[in-house]
Scaffold this motif. Structure first.
Motif, PDB file in Angstrom:
ATOM      1  N   ARG A 117    -108.133 -40.848 -59.723  1.00 42.32           N
ATOM      2  CA  ARG A 117    -109.157 -40.364 -60.610  1.00 42.32           C
ATOM      3  C   ARG A 117    -110.864 -40.405 -59.873  1.00 42.32           C
ATOM      4  NH1 ARG A 117    -106.345 -43.811 -64.694  1.00 42.32           N
ATOM      5  NH2 ARG A 117    -107.847 -45.567 -64.188  1.00 42.32           N
ATOM      6  N   ASP A 118    -110.793 -40.957 -58.896  1.00 42.23           N
ATOM      7  CA  ASP A 118    -111.866 -40.867 -58.176  1.00 42.23           C
ATOM      8  C   ASP A 118    -112.134 -40.013 -56.996  1.00 42.23           C
ATOM      9  OD1 ASP A 118    -113.093 -43.084 -59.625  1.00 42.23           O
ATOM     10  OD2 ASP A 118    -112.469 -44.630 -58.341  1.00 42.23           O
ATOM     11  N   ASP A 119    -111.090 -38.934 -57.063  1.00 40.57           N
ATOM     12  CA  ASP A 119    -111.030 -37.655 -56.310  1.00 40.57           C
ATOM     13  C   ASP A 119    -110.776 -38.454 -54.889  1.00 40.57           C
ATOM     14  OD1 ASP A 119    -110.684 -35.368 -55.338  1.00 40.57           O
ATOM     15  OD2 ASP A 119    -112.899 -34.955 -54.955  1.00 40.57           O
ATOM     16  N   LYS A 120    -109.790 -39.574 -54.667  1.00 38.48           N
ATOM     17  CA  LYS A 120    -109.225 -39.907 -53.220  1.00 38.48           C
ATOM     18  C   LYS A 120    -108.027 -39.899 -53.484  1.00 38.48           C
ATOM     19  CE  LYS A 120    -113.735 -43.014 -53.170  1.00 38.48           C
ATOM     20  NZ  LYS A 120    -114.149 -44.018 -52.936  1.00 38.48           N
ATOM     21  N   VAL A 121    -107.714 -40.309 -52.101  1.00 40.01           N
ATOM     22  CA  VAL A 121    -106.062 -40.323 -51.715  1.00 40.01           C
ATOM     23  C   VAL A 121    -105.644 -41.622 -51.261  1.00 40.01           C
ATOM     24  CG1 VAL A 121    -104.219 -38.894 -50.528  1.00 40.01           C
ATOM     25  CG2 VAL A 121    -106.353 -37.721 -51.398  1.00 40.01           C
ATOM     26  N   PRO A 122    -104.630 -42.172 -51.627  1.00 35.31           N
ATOM     27  CA  PRO A 122    -103.990 -43.287 -51.034  1.00 35.31           C
ATOM     28  C   PRO A 122    -103.062 -43.004 -50.144  1.00 35.31           C
ATOM     29  CG  PRO A 122    -102.807 -42.959 -53.264  1.00 35.31           C
ATOM     30  CD  PRO A 122    -104.033 -41.892 -53.041  1.00 35.31           C
ATOM     31  N   ALA A 123    -103.266 -43.648 -48.627  1.00 36.76           N
ATOM     32  CA  ALA A 123    -102.437 -43.376 -47.658  1.00 36.76           C
ATOM     33  C   ALA A 123    -102.087 -44.733 -46.950  1.00 36.76           C
ATOM     34  CB  ALA A 123    -103.302 -42.467 -46.598  1.00 36.76           C
ATOM     35  N   HIS A 137    -103.180 -49.736 -45.101  1.00 40.62           N
ATOM     36  CA  HIS A 137    -103.360 -49.072 -46.117  1.00 40.62           C
ATOM     37  C   HIS A 137    -104.842 -48.486 -46.312  1.00 40.62           C
ATOM     38  CE1 HIS A 137     -99.273 -49.929 -47.576  1.00 40.62           C
ATOM     39  NE2 HIS A 137     -99.497 -51.200 -46.901  1.00 40.62           N
ATOM     40  N   VAL A 138    -104.919 -47.309 -46.542  1.00 37.64           N
ATOM     41  CA  VAL A 138    -106.323 -46.793 -46.611  1.00 37.64           C
ATOM     42  C   VAL A 138    -106.504 -45.706 -47.744  1.00 37.64           C
ATOM     43  CG1 VAL A 138    -106.866 -46.870 -44.132  1.00 37.64           C
ATOM     44  CG2 VAL A 138    -106.022 -44.976 -44.992  1.00 37.64           C
ATOM     45  N   THR A 139    -107.819 -45.692 -48.020  1.00 34.58           N
ATOM     46  CA  THR A 139    -108.142 -44.553 -48.993  1.00 34.58           C
ATOM     47  C   THR A 139    -109.090 -43.612 -48.483  1.00 34.58           C
ATOM     48  OG1 THR A 139    -108.298 -46.188 -50.767  1.00 34.58           O
ATOM     49  CG2 THR A 139    -109.369 -44.139 -51.068  1.00 34.58           C
ATOM     50  N   LEU A 140    -108.888 -42.189 -48.724  1.00 33.89           N
ATOM     51  CA  LEU A 140    -109.347 -41.207 -48.029  1.00 33.89           C
ATOM     52  C   LEU A 140    -110.085 -40.201 -49.160  1.00 33.89           C
ATOM     53  CD1 LEU A 140    -106.449 -39.682 -45.738  1.00 33.89           C
ATOM     54  CD2 LEU A 140    -108.311 -41.675 -45.225  1.00 33.89           C
ATOM     55  N   ASP A 156     -98.700 -33.413 -56.323  1.00 41.67           N
ATOM     56  CA  ASP A 156     -98.290 -33.058 -57.507  1.00 41.67           C
ATOM     57  C   ASP A 156     -98.091 -31.656 -57.708  1.00 41.67           C
ATOM     58  OD1 ASP A 156     -98.897 -32.158 -60.438  1.00 41.67           O
ATOM     59  OD2 ASP A 156     -99.005 -34.308 -60.647  1.00 41.67           O
ATOM     60  N   PRO A 157     -96.490 -31.465 -58.181  1.00 39.31           N
ATOM     61  CA  PRO A 157     -96.150 -30.088 -58.469  1.00 39.31           C
ATOM     62  C   PRO A 157     -96.818 -29.095 -59.207  1.00 39.31           C
ATOM     63  CG  PRO A 157     -94.601 -31.437 -59.638  1.00 39.31           C
ATOM     64  CD  PRO A 157     -95.782 -32.348 -59.088  1.00 39.31           C
ATOM     65  N   ILE A 158     -97.432 -29.659 -60.117  1.00 40.30           N
ATOM     66  CA  ILE A 158     -98.246 -28.862 -61.095  1.00 40.30           C
ATOM     67  C   ILE A 158     -99.693 -28.610 -60.600  1.00 40.30           C
ATOM     68  CG2 ILE A 158     -99.051 -28.705 -63.583  1.00 40.30           C
ATOM     69  CD1 ILE A 158     -96.528 -30.278 -64.516  1.00 40.30           C
ATOM     70  N   THR A 159    -100.660 -29.686 -60.401  1.00 39.92           N
ATOM     71  CA  THR A 159    -101.842 -29.501 -60.274  1.00 39.92           C
ATOM     72  C   THR A 159    -101.991 -29.536 -58.883  1.00 39.92           C
ATOM     73  OG1 THR A 159    -102.188 -32.181 -59.875  1.00 39.92           O
ATOM     74  CG2 THR A 159    -102.281 -31.431 -62.028  1.00 39.92           C
ATOM     75  N   ARG A 160    -101.167 -29.640 -57.708  1.00 39.31           N
ATOM     76  CA  ARG A 160    -101.411 -29.415 -56.354  1.00 39.31           C
ATOM     77  C   ARG A 160    -102.200 -30.363 -55.866  1.00 39.31           C
ATOM     78  NH1 ARG A 160     -96.934 -28.086 -55.220  1.00 39.31           N
ATOM     79  NH2 ARG A 160     -97.668 -27.508 -53.329  1.00 39.31           N
ATOM     80  N   VAL A 161    -102.272 -31.608 -56.395  1.00 36.11           N
ATOM     81  CA  VAL A 161    -103.454 -32.712 -55.914  1.00 36.11           C
ATOM     82  C   VAL A 161    -102.490 -33.469 -54.916  1.00 36.11           C
ATOM     83  CG1 VAL A 161    -104.720 -34.839 -56.461  1.00 36.11           C
ATOM     84  CG2 VAL A 161    -104.808 -32.570 -57.887  1.00 36.11           C
ATOM     85  N   ILE A 162    -103.109 -33.782 -53.835  1.00 35.93           N
ATOM     86  CA  ILE A 162    -102.629 -34.634 -52.945  1.00 35.93           C
ATOM     87  C   ILE A 162    -102.149 -35.947 -53.443  1.00 35.93           C
ATOM     88  CG2 ILE A 162    -102.506 -35.874 -50.529  1.00 35.93           C
ATOM     89  CD1 ILE A 162    -103.944 -33.344 -49.654  1.00 35.93           C
ATOM     90  N   GLU A 163    -101.080 -36.550 -53.660  1.00 35.64           N
ATOM     91  CA  GLU A 163    -100.929 -38.015 -54.415  1.00 35.64           C
ATOM     92  C   GLU A 163    -100.915 -38.986 -53.255  1.00 35.64           C
ATOM     93  OE1 GLU A 163     -97.596 -37.609 -56.730  1.00 35.64           O
ATOM     94  OE2 GLU A 163     -98.746 -37.017 -58.456  1.00 35.64           O
ATOM     95  N   HIS A 164    -100.325 -38.730 -52.127  1.00 33.31           N
ATOM     96  CA  HIS A 164    -100.024 -39.921 -51.047  1.00 33.31           C
ATOM     97  C   HIS A 164     -99.871 -39.183 -49.901  1.00 33.31           C
ATOM     98  CE1 HIS A 164     -98.238 -43.238 -48.986  1.00 33.31           C
ATOM     99  NE2 HIS A 164     -99.102 -44.172 -49.781  1.00 33.31           N
ATOM    100  N   ILE A 165    -100.254 -39.957 -48.676  1.00 28.70           N
ATOM    101  CA  ILE A 165     -99.931 -39.509 -47.622  1.00 28.70           C
ATOM    102  C   ILE A 165     -99.130 -40.561 -46.600  1.00 28.70           C
ATOM    103  CG2 ILE A 165    -101.027 -38.340 -45.313  1.00 28.70           C
ATOM    104  CD1 ILE A 165    -102.954 -36.951 -46.912  1.00 28.70           C
ATOM    105  N   ASP A 166     -98.468 -40.115 -45.781  1.00 32.93           N
ATOM    106  CA  ASP A 166     -97.920 -41.294 -44.816  1.00 32.93           C
ATOM    107  C   ASP A 166     -98.264 -40.624 -43.459  1.00 32.93           C
ATOM    108  OD1 ASP A 166     -96.782 -42.776 -46.492  1.00 32.93           O
ATOM    109  OD2 ASP A 166     -94.654 -42.226 -45.996  1.00 32.93           O
TER     110      ASP A 166
END
Length: 227
Positions: free
Chosen positions: A23-29, A40-43, A80-90
């Motif tokens: 929601r804060d326009d960040k990505v958990p990774a 564990h980081v936030t991008l 996300d298959p609909i919004t195309r927002v990156i949800e998580h990265i390894d």
């Protein structure tokens, strides 16, 4: 060259925390590798999306974590298959000069000869490359290629510092004879012949059933009339 991204250490976990991060326009990774505990980081969402798009399938990022630099190679990206927002990265942690095993995509370019059908048999090949010099893709030209042309992994131009890991005989592109519309229709008719017979038999059985039902209805109607 790796894109620099400022990363923040992450101490909250779970689905609820991940939703708040997005929601804060960040990505958990998370960063794995070198026998160390996962980090564990936030991008930042937008900058990360740009870096991933720029780096391609094997994007290398220079993550700045509390003033320290960590090279990280993307291994899995959840979108996300609909919004195309990156949800998580390894990520996998790497060092400069270290060699890694990666799958590099194939890009087919050019127009083959007339009456041909270009078939990509394998869309990626495996190579060993320096973490900071991973090929973005391998270009395969089929310009003017004739029917019967076969392009194998051994035909690819592998840059200096990289080594092909896939079988050299792995078929990448096959230039086949294009099937004419008439030939395609003939094949379809032949393939559907048996199914058509079964379909006709099914129709006949259905028609007989409907006829029997009709006769039953007529008999019932006659019985009602007699009463």
């Amino acid at each position: 060259m790796a894109d620099k991204i400022t990363a923040e250490p992450r101490t909250e976990f779970g689905k609820g925390a991940a939703r708040r991060i997005r929601r804060d326009d960040k990505v958990p990774a998370v960063i794995y590798g070198h026998g160390e505990a996962p980090v564990h980081v936030t991008l930042p969402g937008h900058d990360t999306w740009i870096a991933i798009k720029h780096g391609g399938a094997n994007a290398l990022l220079d993550l700045q974590i509390e003033g320290k630099s960590q090279l990280a190679l993307t291994k899995q990206i959840q979108v996300d298959p609909i919004t195309r927002v990156i949800e998580h990265i390894d990520f996998v942690a790497v060092r400069r000069g270290e060699k890694v095993h990666v799958d590099v995509p194939i890009h087919v370019v050019g127009e083959a000869g007339p009456d041909t059908l270009v078939v990509t048999e394998n869309a990626v090949v495996s190579v060993e490359a320096e973490a900071t010099h991973i090929p973005e893709w391998f270009e395969v030209s089929v310009e003017g290629a004739e029917v019967g042309t076969l392009i194998h992994a051994s035909d690819l131009t592998i840059p200096s510092g990289s080594t092909l890991l896939s079988d050299p005989e792995l078929l990448i592109v096959n230039v086949a004879q294009q099937i004419s519309e008439e030939a395609l229709e003939a094949e379809l008719e032949e393939a559907e012949a048996e199914a058509g017979i079964e379909h006709e038999e099914s129709d006949e059985a259905a028609a007989e059933g409907e006829s029997a039902e009709g006769e039953g209805d007529e008999a019932a109607a006659e019985g009602d009339s007699a009463e």
